[in-house]
Design a protein around this motif. Structure first.
Motif, PDB file in Angstrom:
ATOM      1  N   HIS A 274       0.853  -1.225  -0.020  1.00 36.37           N
ATOM      2  CA  HIS A 274      -0.028  -0.041   0.081  1.00 36.37           C
ATOM      3  C   HIS A 274       0.929   1.272  -0.049  1.00 36.37           C
ATOM      4  O   HIS A 274       2.016   1.355   0.717  1.00 36.37           O
ATOM      5  CB  HIS A 274      -0.882  -0.028   1.144  1.00 36.37           C
ATOM      6  N   THR A 275       0.390   2.300  -0.377  1.00 32.87           N
ATOM      7  CA  THR A 275       1.124   3.562  -0.668  1.00 32.87           C
ATOM      8  C   THR A 275       1.303   4.017   0.570  1.00 32.87           C
ATOM      9  O   THR A 275       0.636   4.089   1.357  1.00 32.87           O
ATOM     10  CB  THR A 275       0.413   4.800  -1.293  1.00 32.87           C
ATOM     11  N   PRO A 276       2.802   4.244   1.098  1.00 36.09           N
ATOM     12  CA  PRO A 276       3.094   4.635   2.343  1.00 36.09           C
ATOM     13  C   PRO A 276       2.365   6.123   2.620  1.00 36.09           C
ATOM     14  O   PRO A 276       2.240   6.850   1.717  1.00 36.09           O
ATOM     15  CB  PRO A 276       4.553   5.021   2.152  1.00 36.09           C
ATOM     16  N   ARG A 277       2.189   6.456   3.777  1.00 31.20           N
ATOM     17  CA  ARG A 277       1.647   7.680   4.308  1.00 31.20           C
ATOM     18  C   ARG A 277       2.319   8.247   5.388  1.00 31.20           C
ATOM     19  O   ARG A 277       3.147   7.720   5.906  1.00 31.20           O
ATOM     20  CB  ARG A 277       0.036   7.292   4.669  1.00 31.20           C
ATOM     21  N   SER A 278       2.054   9.498   5.656  1.00 31.13           N
ATOM     22  CA  SER A 278       2.484   9.973   6.806  1.00 31.13           C
ATOM     23  C   SER A 278       2.117   9.560   8.194  1.00 31.13           C
ATOM     24  O   SER A 278       1.177   8.886   8.284  1.00 31.13           O
ATOM     25  CB  SER A 278       2.057  11.651   6.763  1.00 31.13           C
ATOM     26  N   PRO A 279       3.076   9.701   9.150  1.00 32.86           N
ATOM     27  CA  PRO A 279       2.441   8.931  10.582  1.00 32.86           C
ATOM     28  C   PRO A 279       1.133   9.717  10.970  1.00 32.86           C
ATOM     29  O   PRO A 279       1.004  10.933  10.732  1.00 32.86           O
ATOM     30  CB  PRO A 279       3.819   9.308  11.375  1.00 32.86           C
TER      31      PRO A 279
ATOM     32  N   LEU B 255       9.201  11.344   6.926  1.00 35.68           N
ATOM     33  CA  LEU B 255       9.074   9.877   7.157  1.00 35.68           C
ATOM     34  C   LEU B 255       7.675   9.228   6.686  1.00 35.68           C
ATOM     35  O   LEU B 255       6.790  10.061   6.732  1.00 35.68           O
ATOM     36  CB  LEU B 255       9.172   9.642   8.527  1.00 35.68           C
ATOM     37  N   ARG B 256       7.780   8.143   6.018  1.00 34.42           N
ATOM     38  CA  ARG B 256       6.627   7.646   5.700  1.00 34.42           C
ATOM     39  C   ARG B 256       6.282   6.052   6.258  1.00 34.42           C
ATOM     40  O   ARG B 256       7.325   5.534   6.281  1.00 34.42           O
ATOM     41  CB  ARG B 256       6.422   7.489   4.256  1.00 34.42           C
ATOM     42  N   VAL B 257       4.889   5.752   6.648  1.00 38.11           N
ATOM     43  CA  VAL B 257       4.893   4.542   7.275  1.00 38.11           C
ATOM     44  C   VAL B 257       4.103   3.635   6.258  1.00 38.11           C
ATOM     45  O   VAL B 257       3.133   4.146   5.549  1.00 38.11           O
ATOM     46  CB  VAL B 257       4.221   4.907   8.647  1.00 38.11           C
ATOM     47  N   SER B 258       4.074   2.196   6.503  1.00 37.81           N
ATOM     48  CA  SER B 258       3.420   1.236   5.779  1.00 37.81           C
ATOM     49  C   SER B 258       2.410   0.411   6.630  1.00 37.81           C
ATOM     50  O   SER B 258       2.994  -0.511   6.707  1.00 37.81           O
ATOM     51  CB  SER B 258       4.060   0.511   4.987  1.00 37.81           C
ATOM     52  N   SER B 259       1.648   1.303   7.573  1.00 38.55           N
ATOM     53  CA  SER B 259       1.020   0.436   8.683  1.00 38.55           C
ATOM     54  C   SER B 259       0.128  -0.422   8.148  1.00 38.55           C
ATOM     55  O   SER B 259      -0.572  -1.168   9.027  1.00 38.55           O
ATOM     56  CB  SER B 259       0.472   1.555   9.533  1.00 38.55           C
TER      57      SER B 259
ATOM     58  N   TRP C 184       8.917  12.101  21.471  1.00 43.07           N
ATOM     59  CA  TRP C 184       9.005  12.407  20.256  1.00 43.07           C
ATOM     60  C   TRP C 184      10.431  11.646  19.751  1.00 43.07           C
ATOM     61  O   TRP C 184      11.128  12.030  18.738  1.00 43.07           O
ATOM     62  CB  TRP C 184       8.984  13.723  19.607  1.00 43.07           C
ATOM     63  N   SER C 185      10.919  10.567  20.357  1.00 41.31           N
ATOM     64  CA  SER C 185      12.019   9.988  20.221  1.00 41.31           C
ATOM     65  C   SER C 185      12.293   9.493  18.654  1.00 41.31           C
ATOM     66  O   SER C 185      13.567   9.440  18.139  1.00 41.31           O
ATOM     67  CB  SER C 185      12.374   8.917  21.125  1.00 41.31           C
ATOM     68  N   SER C 186      11.136   8.806  18.167  1.00 42.54           N
ATOM     69  CA  SER C 186      11.376   8.348  16.657  1.00 42.54           C
ATOM     70  C   SER C 186      11.703   9.739  15.796  1.00 42.54           C
ATOM     71  O   SER C 186      12.557   9.274  14.768  1.00 42.54           O
ATOM     72  CB  SER C 186       9.843   7.894  16.484  1.00 42.54           C
ATOM     73  N   VAL C 187      11.088  10.796  16.063  1.00 45.90           N
ATOM     74  CA  VAL C 187      11.559  11.847  14.872  1.00 45.90           C
ATOM     75  C   VAL C 187      12.741  12.462  15.310  1.00 45.90           C
ATOM     76  O   VAL C 187      13.517  12.838  14.316  1.00 45.90           O
ATOM     77  CB  VAL C 187      10.557  13.153  15.446  1.00 45.90           C
ATOM     78  N   ALA C 188      13.369  12.404  16.562  1.00 42.79           N
ATOM     79  CA  ALA C 188      14.730  12.783  16.627  1.00 42.79           C
ATOM     80  C   ALA C 188      15.524  11.714  16.100  1.00 42.79           C
ATOM     81  O   ALA C 188      16.469  12.140  15.278  1.00 42.79           O
ATOM     82  CB  ALA C 188      14.861  12.653  18.253  1.00 42.79           C
ATOM     83  N   SER C 189      15.262  10.453  16.117  1.00 38.43           N
ATOM     84  CA  SER C 189      16.110   9.430  15.610  1.00 38.43           C
ATOM     85  C   SER C 189      15.973   9.509  14.239  1.00 38.43           C
ATOM     86  O   SER C 189      17.121   9.508  13.555  1.00 38.43           O
ATOM     87  CB  SER C 189      15.380   7.908  16.003  1.00 38.43           C
ATOM     88  N   TRP C 190      14.772   9.890  13.401  1.00 36.50           N
ATOM     89  CA  TRP C 190      15.005  10.177  12.046  1.00 36.50           C
ATOM     90  C   TRP C 190      15.754  11.182  11.598  1.00 36.50           C
ATOM     91  O   TRP C 190      16.768  11.187  10.747  1.00 36.50           O
ATOM     92  CB  TRP C 190      13.650  10.514  11.618  1.00 36.50           C
ATOM     93  N   TYR C 191      15.970  12.395  12.511  1.00 30.58           N
ATOM     94  CA  TYR C 191      16.724  13.369  12.194  1.00 30.58           C
ATOM     95  C   TYR C 191      18.355  12.977  12.452  1.00 30.58           C
ATOM     96  O   TYR C 191      19.406  13.481  11.824  1.00 30.58           O
ATOM     97  CB  TYR C 191      16.481  14.645  13.105  1.00 30.58           C
TER      98      TYR C 191
ATOM     99  N   PRO D  65      16.814  12.800  -3.419  1.00 25.27           N
ATOM    100  CA  PRO D  65      15.601  12.462  -2.953  1.00 25.27           C
ATOM    101  C   PRO D  65      15.856  11.685  -1.541  1.00 25.27           C
ATOM    102  O   PRO D  65      16.407  10.654  -1.518  1.00 25.27           O
ATOM    103  CB  PRO D  65      14.871  11.626  -3.873  1.00 25.27           C
ATOM    104  N   LEU D  66      14.914  12.283  -0.561  1.00 24.88           N
ATOM    105  CA  LEU D  66      14.992  11.253   0.731  1.00 24.88           C
ATOM    106  C   LEU D  66      14.216  10.118   0.631  1.00 24.88           C
ATOM    107  O   LEU D  66      13.230   9.858   0.214  1.00 24.88           O
ATOM    108  CB  LEU D  66      14.500  12.211   1.781  1.00 24.88           C
ATOM    109  N   ASN D  67      14.938   9.096   1.149  1.00 23.73           N
ATOM    110  CA  ASN D  67      14.263   7.571   1.580  1.00 23.73           C
ATOM    111  C   ASN D  67      13.738   7.665   3.041  1.00 23.73           C
ATOM    112  O   ASN D  67      14.712   8.345   3.812  1.00 23.73           O
ATOM    113  CB  ASN D  67      15.234   6.346   1.139  1.00 23.73           C
ATOM    114  N   SER D  68      12.569   7.504   3.198  1.00 27.00           N
ATOM    115  CA  SER D  68      12.038   7.547   4.733  1.00 27.00           C
ATOM    116  C   SER D  68      12.865   6.547   5.644  1.00 27.00           C
ATOM    117  O   SER D  68      13.070   6.769   6.769  1.00 27.00           O
ATOM    118  CB  SER D  68      10.618   7.655   4.722  1.00 27.00           C
ATOM    119  N   GLU D  69      13.454   5.397   5.233  1.00 23.60           N
ATOM    120  CA  GLU D  69      13.903   4.574   5.745  1.00 23.60           C
ATOM    121  C   GLU D  69      15.416   4.901   5.894  1.00 23.60           C
ATOM    122  O   GLU D  69      16.068   5.107   4.830  1.00 23.60           O
ATOM    123  CB  GLU D  69      13.642   3.260   5.539  1.00 23.60           C
ATOM    124  N   PRO D  70      16.062   4.432   6.931  1.00 24.58           N
ATOM    125  CA  PRO D  70      17.880   4.550   6.898  1.00 24.58           C
ATOM    126  C   PRO D  70      18.424   3.454   6.108  1.00 24.58           C
ATOM    127  O   PRO D  70      17.791   2.385   5.789  1.00 24.58           O
ATOM    128  CB  PRO D  70      17.993   4.267   8.463  1.00 24.58           C
TER     129      PRO D  70
END
Length: 240
Positions: free
Chosen positions: A6-11, A41-45, A213-220, A235-240
């Motif tokens: 499914h198309t990734p979406r914003s958290p 960041l995008r999630v595939s929840s 908000w540690s997930s957001v800090a980790s992403w940065y 172009p940014l990939n949302s996953e590391p």
């Protein structure tokens, strides 16, 4: 062909508020946020825990392109049975070893996938509906019972599949390096040594400022590594 992801979406959490809170609580992190730019960041929840962990196991210790090929072959090997749906845990338990080998899976990964399937059927691996109601630590406790699944793998699922806002993967190399670049003495041109990387307790102390908000800090912190390597113009990939 098996159905695409499914198309990734914003958290679902308030990322704009997270950036305001983090910048106010930790000005050094705020400077990194300003330099690194928007939070993308995008999630595939909508992936089930079983589907997400099948993918995670396949991708372990492999280059992304090779892992994607194996994952596709495995999905396609079930196509006559599953039509355009992802295969189920019972399909994986019932398939012959030759089918897994033909997809390119190692013996250890085949064992891990079968254990994942068994623990999905017995309820150790929760359903998507159930896992959404569970705490982060409860999810980690359940999923690390699966062969080949450690805490880091579950933390990646929490951040990138379930969209949990307060996860700090202190064992992740990129997060540790980003921490050293942002808060330590490590410079972008330096060769990283083990002594440069922070210990978990140091990271946890700093991260008290980042709650919830540690997930957001980790992403940065991952983006700090991209900045150091000159990669943020791509172009940014949302996953590391």
């Amino acid at each position: 062909m098996p159905r695409p992801h499914h198309t990734p979406r914003s958290p679902r959490y308030d990322a704009a508020q997270a950036l305001l809170d983090l910048s106010a609580a930790d000005p050094k992190l705020g400077k990194l946020i300003e330099r690194a730019g928007p939070f993308t960041l995008r999630v595939s929840s909508t992936q089930s825990p079983f589907e997400a962990l099948v993918e995670s196991i396949i991708y372990q210790q492999l280059h992304g392109k090779a892992a994607a090929t194996i994952h596709r072959r495995l999905l396609e090997s079930f196509y006559p049975v599953t039509a355009n749906e992802h295969f189920a845990a019972q399909h994986l338990l019932d398939c012959p070893n030759e089918q897994l080998r033909a997809a390119g899976l190692s013996h250890n990964k085949s064992l891990a996938l079968r254990d994942l399937a068994a623990k999905t059927l017995d309820g150790t691996v929760p359903t998507l509906i159930r896992i959404r109601r569970m705490s982060d630590e409860a999810i980690i406790e359940h999923l690390t019972q699966v062969r080949g699944i450690g805490r880091w793998t579950v933390e990646m699922l929490l951040i990138f599949r379930l969209g949990r806002p307060n996860v700090l993967p202190v064992d992740d190399y990129g997060v540790r390096k980003g921490f050293a670049l942002t808060f330590g003495k490590l410079k972008p041109a330096d060769k990283v040594t083990p002594a440069d990387l922070p210990k978990p307790d140091v990271m946890h102390r700093r991260a008290k400022k980042w709650q919830p908000w540690s997930s957001v800090a980790s992403w940065y912190l991952w983006r700090a590594c991209d900045l150091a390597a000159g990669k943020l113009t791509l172009p940014l990939n949302s996953e590391p």
